[in-house]
Design an enzyme around this catalytic site. Structure first.
Site, mmCIF file in Angstrom:
data_model
loop_
_atom_site.group_PDB
_atom_site.id
_atom_site.type_symbol
_atom_site.label_atom_id
_atom_site.label_comp_id
_atom_site.label_asym_id
_atom_site.label_seq_id
_atom_site.Cartn_x
_atom_site.Cartn_y
_atom_site.Cartn_z
ATOM 1 N N LYS A 90 -4.345 86.627 87.771
ATOM 2 C CA LYS A 90 -3.590 87.819 88.168
ATOM 3 C C LYS A 90 -4.203 88.510 89.385
ATOM 4 O O LYS A 90 -3.543 89.348 90.008
ATOM 5 C CB LYS A 90 -3.464 88.797 87.003
ATOM 6 C CG LYS A 90 -4.754 89.391 86.496
ATOM 7 C CD LYS A 90 -4.506 90.261 85.259
ATOM 8 C CE LYS A 90 -5.779 90.858 84.705
ATOM 9 N NZ LYS A 90 -6.405 91.817 85.603
ATOM 10 N N ASP A 91 -5.457 88.168 89.738
ATOM 11 C CA ASP A 91 -6.086 88.752 90.916
ATOM 12 C C ASP A 91 -5.724 88.024 92.205
ATOM 13 O O ASP A 91 -5.990 88.529 93.301
ATOM 14 C CB ASP A 91 -7.616 88.742 90.771
ATOM 15 C CG ASP A 91 -8.113 89.700 89.709
ATOM 16 O OD1 ASP A 91 -7.378 90.653 89.386
ATOM 17 O OD2 ASP A 91 -9.234 89.497 89.198
ATOM 18 N N ARG A 138 1.143 99.297 86.337
ATOM 19 C CA ARG A 138 2.029 98.654 85.357
ATOM 20 C C ARG A 138 1.786 99.228 83.966
ATOM 21 O O ARG A 138 2.732 99.622 83.270
ATOM 22 C CB ARG A 138 1.786 97.137 85.352
ATOM 23 C CG ARG A 138 2.554 96.385 84.256
ATOM 24 C CD ARG A 138 2.131 94.926 84.183
ATOM 25 N NE ARG A 138 0.721 94.772 83.845
ATOM 26 C CZ ARG A 138 0.245 94.762 82.605
ATOM 27 N NH1 ARG A 138 1.066 94.902 81.569
ATOM 28 N NH2 ARG A 138 -1.040 94.617 82.382
ATOM 29 N N ARG A 139 0.528 99.289 83.558
ATOM 30 C CA ARG A 139 0.230 99.806 82.223
ATOM 31 C C ARG A 139 0.610 101.271 82.094
ATOM 32 O O ARG A 139 1.131 101.692 81.060
ATOM 33 C CB ARG A 139 -1.258 99.596 81.908
ATOM 34 C CG ARG A 139 -1.620 98.136 81.680
ATOM 35 C CD ARG A 139 -3.092 97.947 81.391
ATOM 36 N NE ARG A 139 -3.415 96.533 81.173
ATOM 37 C CZ ARG A 139 -4.477 95.930 81.661
ATOM 38 N NH1 ARG A 139 -5.347 96.604 82.397
ATOM 39 N NH2 ARG A 139 -4.691 94.647 81.414
ATOM 40 N N ARG A 156 -12.860 103.190 86.108
ATOM 41 C CA ARG A 156 -13.075 101.939 86.817
ATOM 42 C C ARG A 156 -14.348 101.257 86.335
ATOM 43 O O ARG A 156 -15.157 101.846 85.639
ATOM 44 C CB ARG A 156 -13.127 102.188 88.327
ATOM 45 C CG ARG A 156 -11.843 102.797 88.867
ATOM 46 C CD ARG A 156 -11.805 102.879 90.366
ATOM 47 N NE ARG A 156 -10.543 103.462 90.823
ATOM 48 C CZ ARG A 156 -9.419 102.787 90.990
ATOM 49 N NH1 ARG A 156 -9.411 101.479 90.752
ATOM 50 N NH2 ARG A 156 -8.318 103.389 91.399
ATOM 51 N N ARG A 162 -16.321 100.103 81.094
ATOM 52 C CA ARG A 162 -15.202 100.880 80.558
ATOM 53 C C ARG A 162 -15.378 101.138 79.060
ATOM 54 O O ARG A 162 -15.091 102.238 78.579
ATOM 55 C CB ARG A 162 -13.875 100.158 80.832
ATOM 56 C CG ARG A 162 -13.564 100.033 82.313
ATOM 57 C CD ARG A 162 -12.171 99.498 82.548
ATOM 58 N NE ARG A 162 -12.016 99.032 83.917
ATOM 59 C CZ ARG A 162 -10.850 98.836 84.520
ATOM 60 N NH1 ARG A 162 -9.735 99.056 83.851
ATOM 61 N NH2 ARG A 162 -10.791 98.400 85.755
ATOM 62 N N CYS A 260 -0.035 93.689 93.431
ATOM 63 C CA CYS A 260 -0.510 93.951 92.065
ATOM 64 C C CYS A 260 -0.365 95.416 91.692
ATOM 65 O O CYS A 260 -0.642 95.791 90.554
ATOM 66 C CB CYS A 260 -1.962 93.514 91.920
ATOM 67 S SG CYS A 260 -3.131 94.491 92.875
#
Length: 328
Positions: A90-91, A138-139, A156, A162, A260
């Site tokens: 996804k990156d 998106r989230r 971040r 996290r 993204c």
């Protein structure tokens, strides 16, 4: 037959090194000699206190959300310092430079998003005005569609960072990719995983992307056999079902902007000998949703399937929902 030591380039985070070592182990099982080189990217340095984000990369090219985690690794590929880059798929941008090749997509793991919380066992159980940590557009959009009363905390860093910040009380809950939590064994506080209809995963989530130099554009050296050898060795790790699914998902993303930062999810999987694609675009405030589920027969062309799903989203108003994100 000439053989070569395969040099893998990886970011230095715990998850990135897990992924690189996982791929290295598979290559070693096939009889290859493998080395791993840790490469620090701009994205890694951005997570350090006091780091001043530059206006451009060192070579003058503009910063972008995906490039900050891959630019230095791809530079090492071009220079011949490494032969293989192991990415979270996804990156990776949806279109690669012609000098690179997405050589393999190994078997995919759980693509869903996970709800990390100790006190509350699901998003629906959070009290009004609860805080959720995520930096993903998106989230955020999809969470607001489910719970418009929650607020977000910018958090971040890598998974361990996290989780530590969440444990310190900086947010009531975290939403992270299940894949990373599973790979690192950090699932003790995962009490729920969102269905793909609630929170459609990012295109390629849960999959690794193994990037090599393109064998049709080998390094300008006297050893013309190295790049074709590396590509063939890496290609042997490919999973055809994972490759089809993620190519179709990335085709949706590419057709709708390719970034993204878009509040867009796409997830393709095989059900009863048919491909099923769930795709969702949500407005930034979570108020409006374009959601489609389409099917394709086994043997379909992945990019064509993804393009048809993108067209269905557009017909449901997806471009209007994406416009603020594109302009931002």
């Amino acid at each position: 037959m000439t053989t070569y030591s395969i040099r893998i380039g990886s970011r230095g985070s715990q998850l990135a090194l897990w992924q690189a070592n996982h791929v290295a182990a598979q290559l070693r099982e096939q009889g290859h000699t493998v080395e791993i080189e840790v490469i620090r990217t701009v994205g890694d340095r951005m997570q350090e206190p006091g780091f001043v984000v530059p206006a451009t990369f060192e070579d003058g090219t503009p910063l972008d959300a995906k490039g900050i985690f891959i630019k230095e690794i791809e530079d090492a590929l071009l220079e011949g310092r490494i032969d293989l880059a192991v990415h979270s798929l996804k990156d990776l941008p949806t279109v690669l430079d012609e000098r690179f090749k997405l050589a393999a997509i190994p078997p995919r793991v759980d693509a869903r998003d996970a709800f990390v919380c100790e006190k509350y066992w699901g998003l629906h159980m959070l009290p009004s005005d609860a805080s959720v940590a995520t930096t993903s557009p998106r989230r955020k959009a999809m969470l607001l569609a489910l719970r418009p009363d929650i607020r977000f905390v910018e958090m971040r860093g890598n998974i361990d960072t996290r989780l530590r910040k969440w444990a310190e009380g900086q947010a009531d809950a975290l939403v992270l990719a299940s894949a990373g939590l599973d790979r690192l064994g950090h699932t003790e506080h995962v009490h729920a995983r969102f269905s793909v209809d609630e929170m459609t995963p990012a295109p390629g989530q849960g999959a690794l992307g193994l990037e090599t130099r393109c064998p049709e554009h080998p390094l300008d050296t006297e050893d013309a056999g190295r790049d074709p050898f590396i590509y063939a060795a890496v290609r042997a790790l490919n999973c055809s079902n994972s490759e089809f699914a993620t190519r179709a998902e990335r085709a949706v993303l590419n057709a709708l902007g390719g970034g993204c930062q878009l509040p867009l999810g796409a997830f393709c999987h095989l059900v009863d000998e048919q491909w099923h694609m769930h795709a969702m675009v949500v407005s930034e405030d979570g108020d409006q949703i374009a959601h489609v589920i389409q099917r394709a027969h086994v043997g379909a062309v992945a990019e064509e399937f993804g393009a048809s799903v993108a067209e269905a989203l557009v017909a449901r108003g997806a471009l209007e929902l994406l416009q603020p994100a594109v302009e931002a």
